[in-house]
Design a protein around this motif. Structure first.
Motif, PDB file in Angstrom:
ATOM      1  N   GLY A 164      34.020  33.467  47.923  1.00 61.82           N
ATOM      2  CA  GLY A 164      33.647  32.973  46.891  1.00 61.82           C
ATOM      3  C   GLY A 164      32.448  33.361  46.357  1.00 61.82           C
ATOM      4  O   GLY A 164      32.457  33.446  44.700  1.00 61.82           O
ATOM      5  N   ALA A 165      31.370  34.672  47.004  1.00 56.61           N
ATOM      6  CA  ALA A 165      30.196  35.590  45.799  1.00 56.61           C
ATOM      7  C   ALA A 165      30.704  36.810  45.726  1.00 56.61           C
ATOM      8  O   ALA A 165      30.558  37.752  45.358  1.00 56.61           O
ATOM      9  N   ALA A 166      32.272  37.347  46.247  1.00 54.77           N
ATOM     10  CA  ALA A 166      32.512  38.649  46.564  1.00 54.77           C
ATOM     11  C   ALA A 166      32.568  39.155  45.338  1.00 54.77           C
ATOM     12  O   ALA A 166      32.617  40.544  45.226  1.00 54.77           O
ATOM     13  N   PHE A 167      33.074  38.634  44.496  1.00 54.77           N
ATOM     14  CA  PHE A 167      33.575  39.253  43.377  1.00 54.77           C
ATOM     15  C   PHE A 167      32.245  38.976  42.067  1.00 54.77           C
ATOM     16  O   PHE A 167      33.015  38.960  40.343  1.00 54.77           O
ATOM     17  N   ILE A 168      31.465  37.993  42.072  1.00 48.76           N
ATOM     18  CA  ILE A 168      30.435  37.354  40.870  1.00 48.76           C
ATOM     19  C   ILE A 168      29.429  38.810  40.568  1.00 48.76           C
ATOM     20  O   ILE A 168      28.486  38.092  42.050  1.00 48.76           O
TER      21      ILE A 168
END
Length: 229
Positions: A164-168
């Motif tokens: 969920g946080a990898a690409f933001i």
């Protein structure tokens, strides 16, 4: 006596016998129907038989999800950069999977040893036959299977906040996405555990959801003051 009167006499004397036999037939009890035709056999599934692998799998996934999400939220309250938050989650995933696997192996192996010793005592005291002992041994839980299931399920749960946080890159948006995906995953794990365990779905979902939110809030709140120190 004429033939006609003789036949009438025979008819009249046979009437009581016929009436008696008819009355006996009327009061003769009916034979009970066969059990197979009247008895419905209902098979009830024993949900407790799922206890070993269900505990290792569902609880492992919940632990991975909540632990890594809370860890990322806690570090994210102090450090806002993308790399630190992701590396913290990856390190937590590896450490947590190893801890869960080893802990489950030790725990189940201890139970295995106790059960084996009890079977041995039962055989020596002739309370259990050799055949029954072999059946009981085959029903014992496998420490290695429980360890692998626990480690894998922890890793699967931990991957949810990481992905969920990898690409933001944006800090605020990243925290928001982590909370949303973790919330959905908590509801899913709660429903899955309820279905597999035969318990109420809504109650299970709310229990898991409240626990996950509480863990993330406490970690975020207690870690936040160290960022301003």
């Amino acid at each position: 006596m004429s033939p006609a009167s003789y036949s009438i006499a025979i008819f009249t004397t046979s009437l009581p016998c016929f009436a008696f036999s008819s009355s006996m037939a009327a009061v003769r009890p009916r034979e009970p129907a066969s059990p197979s035709s009247d008895i419905d056999i209902e098979f009830v599934f024993d949900y407790s038989k799922r206890g070993q692998w269900l505990r290792a799998a569902v609880l492992g996934a919940n632990d991975g999800l909540i632990s890594i999400a809370a860890l990322m939220m806690g570090v994210g309250s102090v450090r806002k950069d993308f790399i630190t938050m992701i590396l913290t989650g990856v390190a937590g995933l590896i450490a947590g999977a190893c801890s869960m696997g080893i802990g489950e192996f030790v725990s189940v192996y201890s139970q295995y040893d106790l059960e084996m010793e009890q079977i041995k005592r039962d055989v020596e005291s002739r309370n259990c036959s050799e055949r029954d002992a072999e059946v009981r041994k085959k029903g014992l839980p496998s420490p290695l299977q429980a360890a692998v299931a626990s480690a894998l399920s922890f890793s699967m749960g931990a991957m949810v906040p990481l992905l969920g946080a990898a690409f933001i890159k944006n800090y605020g948006l990243r925290l928001g996405v982590v909370i949303i995906v973790v919330t959905l995953a908590l509801l899913g794990f709660g429903a899955l555990g309820a279905v597999l365990g035969g318990s109420p779905i809504v109650k299970s979902c709310l229990r898991v959801l409240m626990g996950g939110w509480l863990a993330m809030a406490i970690t975020f709140g207690l870690t936040k003051p160290f960022g301003s120190a």
